[in-house]
Design an enzyme around this catalytic site. Sequence first.
Site, PDB file in Angstrom:
ATOM      1  N   ARG A  60       9.868  -9.284 -17.139  1.00  0.00           N
ATOM      2  CA  ARG A  60      10.062  -8.708 -15.805  1.00  0.00           C
ATOM      3  C   ARG A  60      10.848  -7.409 -15.895  1.00  0.00           C
ATOM      4  O   ARG A  60      10.694  -6.514 -15.065  1.00  0.00           O
ATOM      5  CB  ARG A  60      10.788  -9.726 -14.898  1.00  0.00           C
ATOM      6  CG  ARG A  60      11.120  -9.195 -13.526  1.00  0.00           C
ATOM      7  CD  ARG A  60      11.266 -10.292 -12.466  1.00  0.00           C
ATOM      8  NE  ARG A  60      11.926 -11.486 -12.957  1.00  0.00           N
ATOM      9  CZ  ARG A  60      13.256 -11.633 -13.108  1.00  0.00           C
ATOM     10  NH1 ARG A  60      14.069 -10.648 -12.812  1.00  0.00           N
ATOM     11  NH2 ARG A  60      13.757 -12.769 -13.556  1.00  0.00           N
ATOM     12  N   TYR A 113      -0.198   8.973   2.355  1.00  0.00           N
ATOM     13  CA  TYR A 113      -1.065   7.811   2.185  1.00  0.00           C
ATOM     14  C   TYR A 113      -0.653   6.746   3.217  1.00  0.00           C
ATOM     15  O   TYR A 113       0.544   6.540   3.458  1.00  0.00           O
ATOM     16  CB  TYR A 113      -0.897   7.312   0.747  1.00  0.00           C
ATOM     17  CG  TYR A 113      -1.384   5.916   0.491  1.00  0.00           C
ATOM     18  CD1 TYR A 113      -2.734   5.595   0.693  1.00  0.00           C
ATOM     19  CD2 TYR A 113      -0.522   4.925   0.047  1.00  0.00           C
ATOM     20  CE1 TYR A 113      -3.188   4.302   0.453  1.00  0.00           C
ATOM     21  CE2 TYR A 113      -0.970   3.649  -0.208  1.00  0.00           C
ATOM     22  CZ  TYR A 113      -2.305   3.336   0.009  1.00  0.00           C
ATOM     23  OH  TYR A 113      -2.746   2.062  -0.223  1.00  0.00           O
ATOM     24  N   ASP A 185       5.087  12.102  -4.660  1.00  0.00           N
ATOM     25  CA  ASP A 185       3.965  11.253  -5.050  1.00  0.00           C
ATOM     26  C   ASP A 185       2.870  12.179  -5.574  1.00  0.00           C
ATOM     27  O   ASP A 185       2.255  12.931  -4.823  1.00  0.00           O
ATOM     28  CB  ASP A 185       3.479  10.462  -3.841  1.00  0.00           C
ATOM     29  CG  ASP A 185       2.317   9.529  -4.178  1.00  0.00           C
ATOM     30  OD1 ASP A 185       1.641   9.755  -5.208  1.00  0.00           O
ATOM     31  OD2 ASP A 185       2.074   8.583  -3.411  1.00  0.00           O
ATOM     32  N   LYS A 210      -5.141   4.918  -9.558  1.00  0.00           N
ATOM     33  CA  LYS A 210      -6.103   5.974  -9.254  1.00  0.00           C
ATOM     34  C   LYS A 210      -6.486   6.720 -10.532  1.00  0.00           C
ATOM     35  O   LYS A 210      -6.997   6.115 -11.461  1.00  0.00           O
ATOM     36  CB  LYS A 210      -5.512   6.905  -8.187  1.00  0.00           C
ATOM     37  CG  LYS A 210      -4.890   6.167  -6.983  1.00  0.00           C
ATOM     38  CD  LYS A 210      -5.893   5.353  -6.204  1.00  0.00           C
ATOM     39  CE  LYS A 210      -5.370   4.788  -4.885  1.00  0.00           C
ATOM     40  NZ  LYS A 210      -4.183   3.947  -4.943  1.00  0.00           N
TER      41      LYS A 210
END
Lengths: 434, 270
Positions: A60, A113, A185, A210
Amino acid sequence: MTTSTPYGPETLALHAGQSPDPTHGSRATPIHFTTSYVFPDADRAADLFNLERPGHVYSRISNPTNAVLEERIAALEEGVGAIATASGQATLHLAIATLMGAGGHIVASHSLYGGSHNLLGYTLPRFGIHTTFVDPRDADAWRAAVRPETRLFFGESLGNPGLDVLDIPTVSAIAHEHRVPLLVDATLVTPCLQRPLELGADLVMHSATKFLGGHGVAVGGVLVDGGRFDWEASALFPTLTEPYDGFHGMDFAEESPVTAFLLRARREGLRDFGACLSPMNAFQLLQGLETLPLRMRAHVDNARAVAGHLAAHPLVKKVSYPGLENHPDHALAARLLPQGCGSILSFELKGGRPAGRAFIEALRLFSHLANVGDAKSLVIHPASTTHFRMSAADLAAAGIGEGTVRLSVGLESAADLLADLDRGLYAVGRLVKE
Amino acid sequence: MDLKVLDTPARVYTGGRSFDRELPTVVLIHGAGHDHSVWNHQARHLAHHGFGVLAPDLPGHGASAGPQRASIPALGDWIAAVLDAAGVVRAALVGHSMGSLIALEATARHPDRVSALVLVGSAAPMPVAQPLLDAAAGDRAQAHAMINQWSYTPASHLGASPSPGLWLPGVNARLMAQQDEGVLSADLLACNAYTHGLEAAAAVRAPTLLIRGGRDQMTPARAGKPLHDALVNAAGGARMISLSGAGHALMAEAPDAVTDAIRGFLTNDR
């Protein structure tokens, strides 16, 4: 100029962060499908937990396959390091949660977005973190939105859906005037077309889902730290400049002025919120990343061909692509995105919502779905899908027309893509005539 | 912690534990254009294994106020002043690169204050190539690129960092860029001007360990040999550990090996 490494981006995309596995000599990055790591002895275990030695404890928090992806993106972005997360959304949340708690405030571009807009506009207010959205082209609006509790500026290299180009040098300068960092971003540009850290940004995030992956098979995110922001001098970030009882009383900025943000984000955010990336996904993203520079050049070439073709068509009212001269940010794009403006573009059909539907249904190569950045060409008609509940007036306020179509131009033969678009436009022509 | 050293504020990292002067003290001295954070792993480990750790930012570096001290002897005296400020009589001195020259000179100038000496990535003299001096004075980005090029092994240039998620060449570039204009240049000039390192070495009475990277291009084996020989023949005696896979940035490239070498030497190995 690159100061950290003598290697170019094509080389880094293939090699950075990995050396052949010393045990077996595996050339490809092995998938370390393990939750945890055996400690050789009790002393070594304590050392690892206390950060006296580098290494992995639990997947993790870190994993060797993920670490290759993290280092590779950091190298391509010219950052100091990175953290891979379960998705782009998890990346944005990790960045925000590392910098502020309840009472914090963000100034963000309104051209975002939809997922980011949901998080900032609807969900985080429930946790006491509020956002003021501004027109990204209006420097005064960024400045005017700052409050005493502002802790972050946030925008996209290429905004959604109008593809506005974020003026990173200007916006970062305003952020720095107010002693807060700028997070960019850069999902739609990738480090092959723009390195926001070099332009003044402090943190960069990607939805790796993406273009970085490119294949559309793995969801993931990456958060990169430029290591440049001076947290101590700012004095607005107690999470980074005061001892943290949750991790050995560490004062992260004193520990390491350059990697303080990443230390806290990994040791608190990944540990406690737990939005870690699966090593399988990291492996798949690495496979895509190997060809990123090649793919982005081809994406840009195809997008330019498509934009030019659509702009010349009588049934197209307008094409939004910063590579075209009629885009309001064309000059800014020439400066900040000299190698191309990516391969997302939107255009407005004559004939409104019915035209958009008819166009999409006639296409054969473009896949109708809600994603961007795949190697395959994608299309969506916001007015009949993602934004179908909105009135024409609300759509207009969001910069979306009833006939707006968004394309993510892929890597197919350019002639085939143009023929497919003509097929859609032919259907629109028949509809408009009727 | 923050100390006043010769009336000037200095940042002294203590390895994540409050400094306890009753414990054996180790001073970790960083190199040119750097700050204490190059020692993070070693400092944390020593501080949690029976040592009081002082890892200062040298004057004008990191969070320590300037002005810089422009010579290795002046910096050697400053290290003694750090011990004064921390209330410490004797300490082991550990230095990397320029920091190793400071540790060496401090040991020669203040022999009663130094119990042991560890020189990491060291050579004396330590001449700095003229193109690097020129770049540091005129084009910092170029200087940082040259230092990164020479500090890491070819493998490290592509990363695969021991620290998960960190791109070490990027960390080093940013750390250097974060220092004020002129700091790197003054550091490199101080290294270049320090020509009596072999005389200082001959006078060392403290037991000494040299740690070198087997692929170090900044202070290669040939350049380090005169210093090694002088220390072997000095009253304190010396031994050398060579880390085959490491370059000049060996605290980052081989953190565990450097930590183990220092701790072993300071506890039971001499």
